[in-house]
Write a protein that holds these residues in place. Structure first.
Motif, PDB file in Angstrom:
ATOM      1  N   ARG A  30       3.356   2.039   4.365  1.00 28.12           N
ATOM      2  CA  ARG A  30       2.224   3.031   4.082  1.00 28.12           C
ATOM      3  C   ARG A  30       1.447   2.265   3.827  1.00 28.12           C
ATOM      4  O   ARG A  30       1.053   1.508   3.295  1.00 28.12           O
ATOM      5  CB  ARG A  30       2.799   3.096   2.561  1.00 28.12           C
ATOM      6  N   VAL A  31      -0.243   2.914   3.774  1.00 25.25           N
ATOM      7  CA  VAL A  31      -1.896   2.502   2.994  1.00 25.25           C
ATOM      8  C   VAL A  31      -1.697   3.293   2.003  1.00 25.25           C
ATOM      9  O   VAL A  31      -2.665   4.522   1.617  1.00 25.25           O
ATOM     10  CB  VAL A  31      -2.741   3.377   4.893  1.00 25.25           C
ATOM     11  N   LEU A  32      -1.930   2.481   1.120  1.00 27.12           N
ATOM     12  CA  LEU A  32      -2.028   2.824  -0.407  1.00 27.12           C
ATOM     13  C   LEU A  32      -3.684   2.720  -0.574  1.00 27.12           C
ATOM     14  O   LEU A  32      -4.357   1.329  -0.667  1.00 27.12           O
ATOM     15  CB  LEU A  32      -1.882   2.125  -1.663  1.00 27.12           C
ATOM     16  N   ALA A  33      -5.048   2.695  -0.981  1.00 27.04           N
ATOM     17  CA  ALA A  33      -6.611   2.743  -0.955  1.00 27.04           C
ATOM     18  C   ALA A  33      -6.682   3.365  -2.509  1.00 27.04           C
ATOM     19  O   ALA A  33      -6.413   3.433  -3.581  1.00 27.04           O
ATOM     20  CB  ALA A  33      -7.177   3.563  -0.686  1.00 27.04           C
ATOM     21  N   LEU A  34      -7.681   2.067  -3.301  1.00 26.85           N
ATOM     22  CA  LEU A  34      -8.326   1.332  -3.789  1.00 26.85           C
ATOM     23  C   LEU A  34      -9.636   2.580  -4.336  1.00 26.85           C
ATOM     24  O   LEU A  34     -10.518   2.563  -3.134  1.00 26.85           O
ATOM     25  CB  LEU A  34      -8.483   0.175  -4.614  1.00 26.85           C
ATOM     26  N   PRO A  35      -9.212   3.666  -5.190  1.00 27.14           N
ATOM     27  CA  PRO A  35     -10.392   5.131  -5.146  1.00 27.14           C
ATOM     28  C   PRO A  35     -11.397   4.187  -6.204  1.00 27.14           C
ATOM     29  O   PRO A  35     -11.352   3.395  -7.155  1.00 27.14           O
ATOM     30  CB  PRO A  35      -9.489   6.053  -5.653  1.00 27.14           C
ATOM     31  N   VAL A  39     -11.081   4.223  -0.135  1.00 27.42           N
ATOM     32  CA  VAL A  39     -10.688   5.130   0.556  1.00 27.42           C
ATOM     33  C   VAL A  39     -11.163   5.560   1.635  1.00 27.42           C
ATOM     34  O   VAL A  39     -10.351   5.910   2.878  1.00 27.42           O
ATOM     35  CB  VAL A  39     -10.605   6.809  -0.322  1.00 27.42           C
ATOM     36  N   PRO A  40     -12.192   5.732   2.131  1.00 23.85           N
ATOM     37  CA  PRO A  40     -12.964   5.555   3.704  1.00 23.85           C
ATOM     38  C   PRO A  40     -12.283   4.238   4.459  1.00 23.85           C
ATOM     39  O   PRO A  40     -12.151   4.695   5.784  1.00 23.85           O
ATOM     40  CB  PRO A  40     -14.424   5.883   3.419  1.00 23.85           C
ATOM     41  N   LYS A 128       6.605  -1.179   3.870  1.00 23.09           N
ATOM     42  CA  LYS A 128       5.807  -1.945   3.521  1.00 23.09           C
ATOM     43  C   LYS A 128       4.431  -1.054   3.038  1.00 23.09           C
ATOM     44  O   LYS A 128       4.002  -0.701   3.758  1.00 23.09           O
ATOM     45  CB  LYS A 128       5.528  -2.652   4.664  1.00 23.09           C
ATOM     46  N   VAL A 129       3.797  -1.715   2.072  1.00 24.53           N
ATOM     47  CA  VAL A 129       2.906  -1.052   1.527  1.00 24.53           C
ATOM     48  C   VAL A 129       1.124  -2.330   1.935  1.00 24.53           C
ATOM     49  O   VAL A 129       0.812  -3.394   1.628  1.00 24.53           O
ATOM     50  CB  VAL A 129       2.933  -0.883   0.102  1.00 24.53           C
ATOM     51  N   LEU A 130       0.447  -1.138   2.535  1.00 28.47           N
ATOM     52  CA  LEU A 130      -1.015  -2.451   3.160  1.00 28.47           C
ATOM     53  C   LEU A 130      -1.896  -1.335   1.951  1.00 28.47           C
ATOM     54  O   LEU A 130      -2.388  -0.644   1.644  1.00 28.47           O
ATOM     55  CB  LEU A 130      -1.570  -2.117   4.372  1.00 28.47           C
ATOM     56  N   LEU A 131      -1.862  -2.395   0.690  1.00 30.44           N
ATOM     57  CA  LEU A 131      -3.582  -2.115  -0.573  1.00 30.44           C
ATOM     58  C   LEU A 131      -4.399  -2.508  -0.417  1.00 30.44           C
ATOM     59  O   LEU A 131      -5.060  -3.445  -0.063  1.00 30.44           O
ATOM     60  CB  LEU A 131      -2.165  -2.567  -1.261  1.00 30.44           C
ATOM     61  N   VAL A 132      -5.827  -1.485  -0.034  1.00 30.81           N
ATOM     62  CA  VAL A 132      -7.094  -1.162   0.778  1.00 30.81           C
ATOM     63  C   VAL A 132      -7.549  -0.789  -0.578  1.00 30.81           C
ATOM     64  O   VAL A 132      -7.733   0.017  -0.900  1.00 30.81           O
ATOM     65  CB  VAL A 132      -7.087   0.313   1.839  1.00 30.81           C
ATOM     66  N   ASP A 133      -9.157  -1.968   0.082  1.00 29.47           N
ATOM     67  CA  ASP A 133     -10.304  -1.471  -0.739  1.00 29.47           C
ATOM     68  C   ASP A 133     -11.961  -2.255  -0.162  1.00 29.47           C
ATOM     69  O   ASP A 133     -10.938  -2.786   1.338  1.00 29.47           O
ATOM     70  CB  ASP A 133     -10.536  -2.563  -2.201  1.00 29.47           C
ATOM     71  N   ALA A 155       8.437  -3.143  -0.838  1.00 23.96           N
ATOM     72  CA  ALA A 155       9.699  -4.350   0.103  1.00 23.96           C
ATOM     73  C   ALA A 155       8.642  -4.994   0.599  1.00 23.96           C
ATOM     74  O   ALA A 155       8.766  -6.280  -0.103  1.00 23.96           O
ATOM     75  CB  ALA A 155      10.069  -3.925   1.368  1.00 23.96           C
ATOM     76  N   CYS A 156       6.887  -5.430   0.486  1.00 20.16           N
ATOM     77  CA  CYS A 156       5.623  -6.096   0.191  1.00 20.16           C
ATOM     78  C   CYS A 156       4.634  -5.697   0.181  1.00 20.16           C
ATOM     79  O   CYS A 156       4.145  -4.461   0.650  1.00 20.16           O
ATOM     80  CB  CYS A 156       5.895  -6.989   1.946  1.00 20.16           C
ATOM     81  N   ILE A 157       3.753  -6.402  -0.213  1.00 18.96           N
ATOM     82  CA  ILE A 157       2.384  -5.807  -0.328  1.00 18.96           C
ATOM     83  C   ILE A 157       1.422  -6.455   0.229  1.00 18.96           C
ATOM     84  O   ILE A 157       1.493  -7.510   0.178  1.00 18.96           O
ATOM     85  CB  ILE A 157       2.184  -5.458  -2.543  1.00 18.96           C
ATOM     86  N   ILE A 158       0.517  -5.616   1.146  1.00 16.35           N
ATOM     87  CA  ILE A 158      -0.536  -6.366   1.568  1.00 16.35           C
ATOM     88  C   ILE A 158      -1.604  -6.128   1.210  1.00 16.35           C
ATOM     89  O   ILE A 158      -1.760  -5.142   1.265  1.00 16.35           O
ATOM     90  CB  ILE A 158      -0.384  -6.211   3.306  1.00 16.35           C
ATOM     91  N   VAL A 159      -2.460  -6.466   0.980  1.00 17.01           N
ATOM     92  CA  VAL A 159      -3.862  -6.928   0.311  1.00 17.01           C
ATOM     93  C   VAL A 159      -4.489  -6.884   1.362  1.00 17.01           C
ATOM     94  O   VAL A 159      -4.463  -7.735   2.765  1.00 17.01           O
ATOM     95  CB  VAL A 159      -4.365  -7.638  -0.538  1.00 17.01           C
ATOM     96  N   CYS A 160      -4.967  -5.368   1.716  1.00 16.93           N
ATOM     97  CA  CYS A 160      -5.975  -5.579   2.995  1.00 16.93           C
ATOM     98  C   CYS A 160      -7.822  -4.811   2.722  1.00 16.93           C
ATOM     99  O   CYS A 160      -8.109  -4.417   1.816  1.00 16.93           O
ATOM    100  CB  CYS A 160      -5.861  -4.624   4.159  1.00 16.93           C
ATOM    101  N   SER A 161      -8.678  -5.699   2.769  1.00 16.25           N
ATOM    102  CA  SER A 161     -10.288  -5.923   2.240  1.00 16.25           C
ATOM    103  C   SER A 161     -10.942  -5.949   4.119  1.00 16.25           C
ATOM    104  O   SER A 161     -10.424  -7.425   4.766  1.00 16.25           O
ATOM    105  CB  SER A 161     -10.426  -6.572   1.775  1.00 16.25           C
ATOM    106  N   PRO A 162     -12.178  -5.497   4.035  1.00 19.21           N
ATOM    107  CA  PRO A 162     -12.631  -5.925   5.667  1.00 19.21           C
ATOM    108  C   PRO A 162     -13.916  -7.103   4.950  1.00 19.21           C
ATOM    109  O   PRO A 162     -13.896  -7.868   5.836  1.00 19.21           O
ATOM    110  CB  PRO A 162     -14.081  -4.906   5.242  1.00 19.21           C
ATOM    111  N   VAL A 163     -13.773  -7.630   3.429  1.00 23.63           N
ATOM    112  CA  VAL A 163     -14.815  -8.320   2.970  1.00 23.63           C
ATOM    113  C   VAL A 163     -14.221  -8.884   2.052  1.00 23.63           C
ATOM    114  O   VAL A 163     -14.024  -8.176   1.029  1.00 23.63           O
ATOM    115  CB  VAL A 163     -15.762  -8.514   2.993  1.00 23.63           C
ATOM    116  N   ALA A 164     -13.873 -10.661   1.440  1.00 26.52           N
ATOM    117  CA  ALA A 164     -13.484 -11.050   0.178  1.00 26.52           C
ATOM    118  C   ALA A 164     -14.560 -12.147   0.081  1.00 26.52           C
ATOM    119  O   ALA A 164     -14.804 -12.815   0.856  1.00 26.52           O
ATOM    120  CB  ALA A 164     -12.119 -10.868  -0.420  1.00 26.52           C
TER     121      ALA A 164
END
Length: 217
Positions: A30-35, A39-40, A128-133, A155-164
């Motif tokens: 599942r892909v979840l976005a932080l609005p 979201v884009p 498996k959740v991909l949490l995106v900002d 089951a697991c949380i994977i934080v995903c971001s283009p830059v941090a």
């Protein structure tokens, strides 16, 4: 390295998706976005991976009078995370914090109602959740999201971001099961510095992207 790495959030999402190819076509992703800005980015990730897309609403708690400076965050599920060091250094009272939380909680609930007005939130239990900002500056907002999301038993949380920032990435590695960032510049400054177009994402754009079909057909 050029100061602008990405043309816009959609381009950043397409680049990020390439680093997440291992999660493509998996029925439990599942892909979840932080609005709203995430979201884009997440839309492009979900498109590339053929995964369902939803939002996970989080609000930064800004210091009174210096709202750009985070003292914590709140998230779906009545999760609240405070930076105790910031609170202590600034001598913030419980009453002052409560006023900020009340205001941000109202906006969080408004967004939850709007974004899920046409369909219920995705069930992420056992997934498996991909949490995106779109970027991680301090990591406090994403940390609140991770902690709140844990309550939904993925089951697991994977934080995903283009830059941090280096600091945010390190902080979140202690919270999430995995952190995937395309790059972590030593001199971060601000998320917007890494985008040519960092114009505000609107509620209308969020709704339009969420309304598009996602996942395997």
């Amino acid at each position: 390295m050029a100061i602008h790495e990405f043309r816009d959030r959609r381009a950043a999402g397409r680049a990020l998706a390439q680093s997440l190819a291992a999660y493509a076509d998996q029925p439990d992703v599942r892909v979840l976005a932080l609005p709203r800005g995430g979201v884009p980015v997440a839309f492009e990730v979900a498109e590339a991976l053929h995964a369902p897309l939803d939002v996970f609403v989080v609000r930064k708690l800004g210091v009174p009078g210096h709202e750009e400076y985070a003292m914590g965050a709140i998230a779906t599920g009545h999760m609240q995370v405070l930076d105790d060091e910031v609170v202590r250094q600034l001598g913030l009272s419980d009453a002052a914090i409560a006023r900020v939380v009340q205001a941000e909680r109202a906006e969080l609930e408004r967004r939850e109602r709007q974004y899920h007005s046409r369909r219920p939130a995705l069930d992420v239990r056992g997934c498996k959740v991909l949490l995106v900002d779109d970027g991680l500056a301090t990591g406090s907002t994403m940390r609140a999201a991770v902690r709140a999301l844990r309550l939904l038993q993925p089951a697991c949380i994977i934080v995903c971001s283009p830059v941090a920032s280096v600091e945010a990435a390190a902080l979140l590695r202690g919270e999430a099961d995995e952190v995937i960032c395309l790059f972590t510049p030593a001199h971060f400054h601000a998320v917007g510095k890494w985008y040519t177009d960092f114009s505000q994402t609107t509620d209308e754009e969020v709704m339009e992207l969420l309304d598009r079909p996602h996942g395997p057909t």
